[in-house]
Write an enzyme that holds these catalytic residues in place. Sequence first.
Site, PDB file in Angstrom:
ATOM      1  N   CYS A   4      43.112  25.713   8.698  1.00 36.67           N
ATOM      2  CA  CYS A   4      43.125  27.078   9.228  1.00 36.67           C
ATOM      3  C   CYS A   4      44.358  27.326  10.087  1.00 36.67           C
ATOM      4  O   CYS A   4      44.787  26.462  10.856  1.00 36.67           O
ATOM      5  CB  CYS A   4      41.854  27.315  10.046  1.00 36.67           C
ATOM      6  SG  CYS A   4      41.758  28.949  10.794  1.00 36.67           S
ATOM      7  N   PHE A   8      52.715  51.607  29.750  1.00 38.47           N
ATOM      8  CA  PHE A   8      52.085  50.967  28.581  1.00 38.47           C
ATOM      9  C   PHE A   8      50.575  50.873  28.848  1.00 38.47           C
ATOM     10  O   PHE A   8      49.954  49.825  28.675  1.00 38.47           O
ATOM     11  CB  PHE A   8      52.676  49.575  28.314  1.00 38.47           C
ATOM     12  CG  PHE A   8      54.176  49.529  28.295  1.00 38.47           C
ATOM     13  CD1 PHE A   8      54.881  49.859  27.139  1.00 38.47           C
ATOM     14  CD2 PHE A   8      54.889  49.168  29.416  1.00 38.47           C
ATOM     15  CE1 PHE A   8      56.272  49.817  27.113  1.00 38.47           C
ATOM     16  CE2 PHE A   8      56.281  49.112  29.411  1.00 38.47           C
ATOM     17  CZ  PHE A   8      56.969  49.440  28.249  1.00 38.47           C
ATOM     18  N   ASN A  31      57.864  58.353  25.206  1.00 33.06           N
ATOM     19  CA  ASN A  31      58.505  57.238  24.517  1.00 33.06           C
ATOM     20  C   ASN A  31      59.409  56.532  25.522  1.00 33.06           C
ATOM     21  O   ASN A  31      60.504  57.005  25.835  1.00 33.06           O
ATOM     22  CB  ASN A  31      59.319  57.734  23.314  1.00 33.06           C
ATOM     23  CG  ASN A  31      58.441  58.342  22.247  1.00 33.06           C
ATOM     24  OD1 ASN A  31      57.334  57.863  22.001  1.00 33.06           O
ATOM     25  ND2 ASN A  31      58.905  59.401  21.624  1.00 33.06           N
ATOM     26  N   ASP A  52      52.484  46.575  31.526  1.00 34.75           N
ATOM     27  CA  ASP A  52      51.905  45.580  30.614  1.00 34.75           C
ATOM     28  C   ASP A  52      52.507  45.837  29.234  1.00 34.75           C
ATOM     29  O   ASP A  52      51.841  46.362  28.331  1.00 34.75           O
ATOM     30  CB  ASP A  52      50.385  45.739  30.597  1.00 34.75           C
ATOM     31  CG  ASP A  52      49.690  44.711  29.714  1.00 34.75           C
ATOM     32  OD1 ASP A  52      50.359  43.757  29.262  1.00 34.75           O
ATOM     33  OD2 ASP A  52      48.474  44.850  29.463  1.00 34.75           O
ATOM     34  N   CYS A  59      53.162  38.818  27.877  1.00 39.82           N
ATOM     35  CA  CYS A  59      52.593  37.987  26.806  1.00 39.82           C
ATOM     36  C   CYS A  59      53.678  37.210  26.072  1.00 39.82           C
ATOM     37  O   CYS A  59      53.434  36.654  25.003  1.00 39.82           O
ATOM     38  CB  CYS A  59      51.786  38.834  25.828  1.00 39.82           C
ATOM     39  SG  CYS A  59      52.714  40.147  25.018  1.00 39.82           S
TER      40      CYS A  59
END
EC number: 2.1.1.190
Length: 436
Positions: free
Chosen positions: A87, A298, A346, A367, A393
């Site tokens: 997997c 965001f 934007n 974020d 992230c």
Amino acid sequence: MVLHYAPPKKTQKAPHFRTEILDLDYQGLGVAKIQGKTWFIENALPSETVEVQPIEEKRQYSRGVAHKILKQSTERQVPPCKYYQQCGGCQTQHISIHLQRATKQKALLQRLSKLQPDVQLMPMLTGEAWHYRRRVRLSMLFNLKTKKLDIGFRQKKSQQIVNIQHCNILEPKLSQILPKLTALFTQWSTPKQLGHIELVKVDNGIAMLLRHIGNLTDNDRTLLLEFALQEKLMLFLQQQDEIIQLSGEAPFYQIGDLKLQFDIRDFIQVNADLNLKMIATALDWLELNSTDNVLDLFCGMGNFTLPLSRKVKSVIGIEGVQEMVQKAQKNAEQNQCANVQFYQTNLDQRFSDQAWAKLPFDKILLDPPRTGAAFALNALCELGAQKILYVSCNPATLIRDTEILADFGYRLSKVAMIDMFPHTGHLESISLFEKV
């Protein structure tokens, strides 16, 4: 001119070789040094001696996979998942959770310390190492060779599907439904028209989206509705680009007394426990008070914005997609958050002429996606907020954006790693920048 036949040259695989693993990178790859070149080796841990099969060689680095473990690390563990070797969902189940977390934290600190040696590393945000994921997407494909329907996850480096009956990182109720889905779709009259399934476990139950090519037959529709009734599902059907709800209510999740509704395809954090800890940390680090005006960039449908509103004078949420702005505003109204406004902007374009950008802000939370926020930071820093809370992230774009913020006089005061995705190579973090 005479043409002579020349048989194609056979490409030979590079020979295996033996090496000692010196370190581990945050994505779970063993690191070795061979004739001055860095090698990243799958399935290899520090202090191990392994036999390596090269898979990619470049001028500056090379990659390989440990074909045999000749000397094994005490940090190596037997993956509890029987699908792990095939997997492509997890990458690091063979590594102890202690070493996974320590390696990611070390990588984050090393990168940031090069920019600011005295950065304060705060305690890691952690949760359960297993059964943490509340959202999953399952691939489905009718196998022409076996004449059976495959349901599961993509294989590593392949489009083939691994059929699964359980998953150790899914929330238990999602894992328990997997064999029932296999039984359901085994009865399907048009299996070649099945696309994929999305499952989401939230505070009011389980939502399921089925992507289907073309119209359902009467028999298949009956099977699907009966299944949804039996499993008490919020059921959604996607045909072409249209999504319709066939049963149940709108899914939602809660943050304290706040209830956030969302559509089945909307982004939500997949680790519910860590999402709550991340929000609590953000609110704590920003040291919010009743006179603060806060900007949330965001913002999505208000995951940070609405909790912020409970602590401050006003919050402005900025999102690039108008549809998400409308959903966020609806969530604010339903939760009686009167001090919140949302705007569509934007952020990769000039926004200093926007009405909201002319307002005073004491603190900013952002974020951004994996690409980071470099395109918005120049204009953002001109707003002059005292504190900027950055949720990342992607460590690479965090480092780049930290340099930009430093150029505008913002000092990184503290950072913490977020173990949002155990047993994978993802590294999330939360950082606080303060105006010098």
